[in-house]
Design a protein around this motif. Structure first.
Motif: not given
Ligand SMILES: Cc1cc2nc3c(=O)[nH]c(=O)nc-3n(C[C@H](O)[C@H](O)[C@H](O)COP(=O)(O)OP(=O)(O)OC[C@H]3O[C@@H](n4cnc5c(N)ncnc54)[C@H](O)[C@@H]3O)c2cc1C
Length: 467
Positions: A62-79
């Motif tokens: 389930q790598w795609r799910t991980w990428r979605r979570l990791a990208d979401g985390l990075a976006r929220h951290i940046a914001a």
């Protein structure tokens, strides 16, 4: 409440990540705190960046799910909506009138105290493996199944050249196939559950075609790597002087007892052994949350019975990454609504709630299939170490119950020192409970881990807490 509502999420595994992302997306300021150096928890454990892994996805599902979570985390951290505190081990969460103080120890030395103040807390601290002792289990070369998996996923290290993977439970499948794919010769996968136990629960399990397909996929991988599977077998003993050289396994009869004369020795330098998992509940217990058996009790919104405290993922019961994601999602949405002073509409998370219902039923069925074999505690010889922190053997533990009258784990601990060491009984409690016949109850520890006195002495006054 002044300023933006603030949620502290403890644990950055699937549950904590889903909770943090859902809450942050709904205008809540989130501090995500985890003892690990990277997000992902156990299921999405990542190789250390310094290793420069070229294909980290090779060891993952389930790598795609991980990428979605990791990208979401990075976006929220940046914001600036999420602050991610890595390498922070939370040792206590304190409730004040309508806020919480989260106390953590920072970094590998764990000697620096950090304090986070929040309006609400989501506990997503996952689970840990149940360790059952047997002769030789403390030899170098014997590791837990999850430990072997963590070495592989997190450090890209093989625990050895020839392994036996043993115990019971679904975790043995990714461990055996993962080790084999990475180059270890897996001499045998030894599973104590038998086909009849699976058949007995067939209707419950068949209601989950995706899970059955996953099981079939693992079976095909075992076949491809030539891994011999011994079902309804158990490990009796690990052999070696300085380190592991072989294990003896034996067949079990239908009642889970050893079949006389069935023992066989298998040469190996690694034994990855696991007998299921137990939820991490220390922080919840210290906050006064009620447990149901060994699990933190939650309502439909993932709220514990302590106001302002939510719990999600394996801390509320062992059930895998997909269930942890669903629970985290619900907890984050519920916490956001409640922090904004509104009553959430459960229809908003209906899909996640359906996943939660289905997977809870599935894992309840699995739990009965993958119970440790009957009589395992009776087979522990008196001279086998049970509590390795304090080096207490099975004999004195049995004596504490039989001759001295211990009827609870705490008394057994006071009489023998089993559970008094560094891990505070997390490892030996199931064995001590089984040897003494005492119920496996929560430890009621005030702290989730030992804390240096200097950190306690320097705790900040209320008004000086970070965040
Ligand atoms: C060693 C191990 C290996 C596993 N490997 C697999 C696997 O390969 N495949 C599989 O399907 N399932 C695996 N599992 C099962 C896995 O735990 C779940 O499927 C899933 O990861 C649960 O998600 P979670 O978010 O509830 O908890 P976790 O993923 O366990 O996340 C909990 C997080 O909380 C953090 N944490 C806990 N206590 C504290 C604290 N006091 N302070 C700060 N941070 C804290 C941990 O560092 C962790 O990152 C493994 C379990 C273990 C214990």
């Amino acid at each position: 409440m002044t300023g933006r509502a603030h949620l502290a999420v403890v644990g950055a595994g699937p549950a904590g990540l889903a909770g943090a992302l859902s809450a942050a997306a709904r205008g809540v300021r989130v501090t995500l705190i985890d003892a690990a150096g990277q997000a992902g928890g156990q299921f999405y454990r990542q190789p250390a960046p310094a290793l420069g892994a070229r294909r980290p996805e090779a060891l993952h599902h389930q790598w795609r799910t991980w990428r979605r979570l990791a990208d979401g985390l990075a976006r929220h951290i940046a914001a600036g909506r999420i602050t991610h505190l890595t390498d922070h081990h939370v040792w206590c969460v304190q409730r004040e009138s309508d806020s919480f103080t989260v106390h953590a120890l920072l970094g590998p030395a764990q000697e620096q105290g950090v304090t986070v103040r929040a309006d609400a807390v989501l506990l997503a601290t996952g689970g840990y493996e149940r360790v059952l002792p047997f002769p030789g289990w403390t030899l170098p070369g014997v590791v837990t199944a999850g430990g072997a998996q963590a070495m592989l996923k997190g450090a890209l290290v093989l625990p050895g050249r020839t392994a036996v993977v043993a115990g019971t439970g679904p975790l043995l499948l990714p461990v055996a196939t993962g080790l084999a794919a990475a180059g270890t010769r897996v001499a045998a996968l030894v599973e104590s559950a038998g086909p009849t136990a699976v058949l007995r629960r067939a209707p419950d399990l068949a209601a989950h075609p995706a899970k059955l397909a996953e099981g079939a996929w693992y079976a095909a991988l075992l076949l491809r790597h030539g891994v011999r599977t011994l079902s309804r077998h158990t490990v009796l003993e690990a052999h070696g002087t300085d380190r592991l050289t072989a294990v003896t396994v034996a067949a079990l009869d239908r009642t889970g007892r050893i079949r006389p004369g069935s023992g066989r020795r298998i040469s190996c330098d690694t034994l990855a052994v696991g007998h299921g998992m137990l939820p991490h509940t220390d922080l919840a217990e210290a906050l006064g949350c009620t447990l149901a058996g060994t699990d933190v009790r939650v309502d439909g919104e993932q709220r514990t019975d302590v106001r302002g405290v939510w719990a999600a993922g394996e801390t509320t019961g062992i059930g895998g990454a997909a269930l942890a994601l669903a629970e985290g999602h619900i907890a984050g949405r519920s916490a956001a609504a409640r922090l904004h002073g509104t009553v959430p509409d459960p229809r908003a998370w209906a899909a996640a709630a359906r996943v939660r219902t289905r997977l809870r039923a599935f894992f309840a069925a699995l739990e009965t299939v993958y119970a440790p074999p009957a009589g395992w505690a009776e087979r522990i010889p008196d001279d086998t170490v049970v509590c390795r922190c304090e080096e207490v053997t099975a004999g004195p533990v049995r004596t504490a119950a039989r001759s001295l009258g211990a009827t609870d784990l705490r008394t057994a601990k006071l009489l023998t020192r089993a559970g008094m060491g560094w891990c505070q009984g997390r490892m030996c409690a199931p064995a001590v409970a089984a040897l003494t016949g005492c119920p496996l109850t929560a430890g009621r520890r005030p702290f989730a881990r030992p804390v240096p006195l200097g950190v306690l002495a320097n705790l900040p006054d209320d008004d000086t807490a970070e965040q």
